[in-house]
Design a protein around this motif. Sequence first.
Motif, PDB file in Angstrom:
ATOM      1  N   PHE A   1       5.974   0.182 -29.257  1.00  0.00           N
ATOM      2  CA  PHE A   1       7.182   0.112 -28.438  1.00  0.00           C
ATOM      3  C   PHE A   1       8.044  -1.080 -28.879  1.00  0.00           C
ATOM      4  N   ILE A   2       9.354  -0.935 -28.670  1.00  0.00           N
ATOM      5  CA  ILE A   2      10.300  -2.008 -28.942  1.00  0.00           C
ATOM      6  C   ILE A   2      10.635  -2.691 -27.625  1.00  0.00           C
ATOM      7  N   ALA A   3      10.501  -4.016 -27.589  1.00  0.00           N
ATOM      8  CA  ALA A   3      10.760  -4.776 -26.370  1.00  0.00           C
ATOM      9  C   ALA A   3      12.209  -5.238 -26.346  1.00  0.00           C
ATOM     10  N   ARG A   4      12.875  -4.988 -25.216  1.00  0.00           N
ATOM     11  CA  ARG A   4      14.252  -5.434 -25.007  1.00  0.00           C
ATOM     12  C   ARG A   4      14.355  -6.005 -23.600  1.00  0.00           C
ATOM     13  N   HIS A   5      15.326  -6.860 -23.387  1.00  0.00           N
ATOM     14  CA  HIS A   5      15.520  -7.438 -22.051  1.00  0.00           C
ATOM     15  C   HIS A   5      16.987  -7.769 -21.838  1.00  0.00           C
ATOM     16  N   PRO A   6      17.410  -7.834 -20.562  1.00  0.00           N
ATOM     17  CA  PRO A   6      18.788  -8.223 -20.271  1.00  0.00           C
ATOM     18  C   PRO A   6      18.969  -9.709 -20.525  1.00  0.00           C
ATOM     19  N   SER A   7      20.085 -10.071 -21.076  1.00  0.00           N
ATOM     20  CA  SER A   7      20.344 -11.477 -21.391  1.00  0.00           C
ATOM     21  C   SER A   7      20.294 -12.322 -20.118  1.00  0.00           C
ATOM     22  N   GLY A   8      19.499 -13.378 -20.176  1.00  0.00           N
ATOM     23  CA  GLY A   8      19.369 -14.276 -19.040  1.00  0.00           C
ATOM     24  C   GLY A   8      18.236 -13.940 -18.094  1.00  0.00           C
ATOM     25  N   TYR A   9      17.593 -12.777 -18.306  1.00  0.00           N
ATOM     26  CA  TYR A   9      16.504 -12.350 -17.425  1.00  0.00           C
ATOM     27  C   TYR A   9      15.281 -11.926 -18.218  1.00  0.00           C
TER      28      TYR A   9
ATOM     29  N   PRO B   1       0.801  -1.233   0.000  1.00  0.00           N
ATOM     30  CA  PRO B   1       0.000   0.000   0.000  1.00  0.00           C
ATOM     31  C   PRO B   1       0.832   1.280   0.000  1.00  0.00           C
ATOM     32  N   ASP B   2       2.066   1.219   0.519  1.00  0.00           N
ATOM     33  CA  ASP B   2       2.898   2.425   0.548  1.00  0.00           C
ATOM     34  C   ASP B   2       3.630   2.676  -0.761  1.00  0.00           C
ATOM     35  N   GLY B   3       3.339   1.862  -1.792  1.00  0.00           N
ATOM     36  CA  GLY B   3       3.944   2.075  -3.096  1.00  0.00           C
ATOM     37  C   GLY B   3       5.243   1.344  -3.320  1.00  0.00           C
ATOM     38  N   GLN B   4       5.711   0.587  -2.327  1.00  0.00           N
ATOM     39  CA  GLN B   4       6.943  -0.173  -2.468  1.00  0.00           C
ATOM     40  C   GLN B   4       6.627  -1.564  -3.026  1.00  0.00           C
ATOM     41  N   ALA B   5       7.575  -2.129  -3.755  1.00  0.00           N
ATOM     42  CA  ALA B   5       7.418  -3.466  -4.331  1.00  0.00           C
ATOM     43  C   ALA B   5       8.296  -4.452  -3.564  1.00  0.00           C
ATOM     44  N   VAL B   6       7.758  -5.649  -3.362  1.00  0.00           N
ATOM     45  CA  VAL B   6       8.497  -6.712  -2.693  1.00  0.00           C
ATOM     46  C   VAL B   6       8.805  -7.788  -3.720  1.00  0.00           C
ATOM     47  N   ALA B   7      10.089  -8.080  -3.894  1.00  0.00           N
ATOM     48  CA  ALA B   7      10.505  -9.066  -4.891  1.00  0.00           C
ATOM     49  C   ALA B   7      10.055 -10.457  -4.465  1.00  0.00           C
ATOM     50  N   PRO B   8       9.670 -11.314  -5.416  1.00  0.00           N
ATOM     51  CA  PRO B   8       9.312 -12.694  -5.064  1.00  0.00           C
ATOM     52  C   PRO B   8      10.523 -13.441  -4.529  1.00  0.00           C
ATOM     53  N   ALA B   9      10.249 -14.479  -3.746  1.00  0.00           N
ATOM     54  CA  ALA B   9      11.327 -15.213  -3.090  1.00  0.00           C
ATOM     55  C   ALA B   9      12.257 -15.889  -4.080  1.00  0.00           C
ATOM     56  N   ASP B  10      11.721 -16.306  -5.238  1.00  0.00           N
ATOM     57  CA  ASP B  10      12.545 -17.027  -6.202  1.00  0.00           C
ATOM     58  C   ASP B  10      13.188 -16.114  -7.232  1.00  0.00           C
ATOM     59  N   ALA B  11      13.086 -14.793  -7.029  1.00  0.00           N
ATOM     60  CA  ALA B  11      13.694 -13.865  -7.982  1.00  0.00           C
ATOM     61  C   ALA B  11      15.212 -13.925  -7.872  1.00  0.00           C
ATOM     62  N   PRO B  12      15.924 -13.878  -8.996  1.00  0.00           N
ATOM     63  CA  PRO B  12      17.394 -13.848  -8.952  1.00  0.00           C
ATOM     64  C   PRO B  12      17.886 -12.599  -8.223  1.00  0.00           C
ATOM     65  N   PRO B  13      19.082 -12.631  -7.688  1.00  0.00           N
ATOM     66  CA  PRO B  13      19.621 -11.460  -6.972  1.00  0.00           C
ATOM     67  C   PRO B  13      19.625 -10.190  -7.822  1.00  0.00           C
ATOM     68  N   VAL B  14      19.895 -10.333  -9.113  1.00  0.00           N
ATOM     69  CA  VAL B  14      19.916  -9.154  -9.988  1.00  0.00           C
ATOM     70  C   VAL B  14      18.536  -8.511 -10.024  1.00  0.00           C
ATOM     71  N   VAL B  15      17.503  -9.316 -10.162  1.00  0.00           N
ATOM     72  CA  VAL B  15      16.140  -8.794 -10.202  1.00  0.00           C
ATOM     73  C   VAL B  15      15.776  -8.153  -8.865  1.00  0.00           C
ATOM     74  N   GLN B  16      16.164  -8.776  -7.773  1.00  0.00           N
ATOM     75  CA  GLN B  16      15.903  -8.193  -6.465  1.00  0.00           C
ATOM     76  C   GLN B  16      16.585  -6.835  -6.322  1.00  0.00           C
ATOM     77  N   SER B  17      17.800  -6.719  -6.832  1.00  0.00           N
ATOM     78  CA  SER B  17      18.519  -5.443  -6.762  1.00  0.00           C
ATOM     79  C   SER B  17      17.843  -4.386  -7.624  1.00  0.00           C
ATOM     80  N   VAL B  18      17.331  -4.775  -8.789  1.00  0.00           N
ATOM     81  CA  VAL B  18      16.618  -3.831  -9.658  1.00  0.00           C
ATOM     82  C   VAL B  18      15.379  -3.303  -8.939  1.00  0.00           C
ATOM     83  N   ILE B  19      14.616  -4.183  -8.306  1.00  0.00           N
ATOM     84  CA  ILE B  19      13.409  -3.764  -7.586  1.00  0.00           C
ATOM     85  C   ILE B  19      13.776  -2.866  -6.407  1.00  0.00           C
ATOM     86  N   ALA B  20      14.828  -3.218  -5.677  1.00  0.00           N
ATOM     87  CA  ALA B  20      15.254  -2.397  -4.532  1.00  0.00           C
ATOM     88  C   ALA B  20      15.672  -1.003  -4.988  1.00  0.00           C
ATOM     89  N   ALA B  21      16.366  -0.912  -6.119  1.00  0.00           N
ATOM     90  CA  ALA B  21      16.782   0.400  -6.631  1.00  0.00           C
ATOM     91  C   ALA B  21      15.572   1.226  -7.031  1.00  0.00           C
TER      92      ALA B  21
END
Length: 420
Positions: free
Chosen positions: A412-420, A291-311
């Motif tokens: 829009f053009i869709a792009r993604h980081p390799s491996g994610y 409710p406060d607008g913050q996102a919580v990463a799923p437990a199985d998210a890779p560390p890189v994804v968790q860091s992206v969400i935290a940033a």
Amino acid sequence: MRTLTDQSGAAAARRRVVMLAALLLAFCCAIAARGVSAPAEPLGAKLSHDRAQLDRVKQRQDTLAATIAEQNAQVNDMIAQVAAMRDRQAAVRARLESEQEKLDRTIAELARERAHLERVRARLQRSLIALQRLLVGIYVSGRPDIASMVLGSSSWSDAVTRSEYLAQIQSYDDGVISRAQQLRDQVRRAVARLRAARERIARTRDAIAAQEQELARRGAALQARHDQLLALRDARQSALDSLEGREQALQDNMAQVADQIAQAQAAASGTAAPSEPVQAPAPGSSATLLPDGQAVAPADAPPVVQSVIAAANQIATTPYIWGGGHGSWDSAGYDCSGAVSFALHGGGLLDSPLDSTGLETWGVPGAGSWITVYANSGHAWAIIAGLRWDTSGDVSGSGPRWHTDMASTAGFIARHPSGY
């Protein structure tokens, strides 16, 4: 009974038959072998030729990609300069508004001075008329002196009365003259104040005009340079897109040639060539929006994804500021590409900010399993662990925010980081 000569001839005939049969068998074998290897030879040459072309295409791609990356950095620096100039413009506008308030007060003061001047001029005019009458009266009747008044008095009390009267006349005359001089000085001071105020207004207006012209000149120069960089980058991007299409065509052609060679070799050996289906990446789990607008990463998210969400959470309450996040990662606000770049940088996926056009070529093509960036020349946003990270569509005000609803990806053009 056969003779020795007959036996020798029969043996020779049999040897000729055997030799002819052997030659015929060898010829058939050669024909069969040639039938298998002949197609493989030109296919191999074609594959080598395509590989050489693909190497050249990739070299050109690398060169263009390096140039585009350099131009992306220049565009990002230009955006930072434009943003800084807009900040300076805002500061100058604030100063101009302050100066305008001063001008308004000065103009009001001028209006009061004009009214005061008119009143002083009227009083001065009356004083001058009174002085004129006094001088005319003195000229006509003559100015009495104390001696004549004393000699003409009938008694001492009459002399005192007449002297007091003369003193009053003298005081009145002096007062008229002094008042006329004071009013004259007031008029002179009022005129001087009006002149100084007009000069101050003129200098202020000239300074304002000069500042506005300088800002307009700098803005036009920056915009022209920005447009030039975008045009150069778009031209190189078009060439890179063409090379990517050529690369894909060569890869498809090489795959077909390799399949044909494999089939020919399998046919020669009597075995079937195996084929493995390409598996699409499985989508990752979804994050949770609090409710406060913050996102919580799923437990199985890779560390890189968790860091992206935290940033992204770090700037999830900042306002929208054009150019924000391009001059520096630390900013009072962020625009669309600045917000996406900040989140990617937090996961170690981006070293320096990119504008929305630069994000069109970032990463690898297509949607990712955890992170997908959608970009065009005017906007950029991302899907991160199932949540939309965007600066638009927020009911509480514009700025980088998490959203559970998706947006249209058309255009829009869709792009993604390799491996994610």
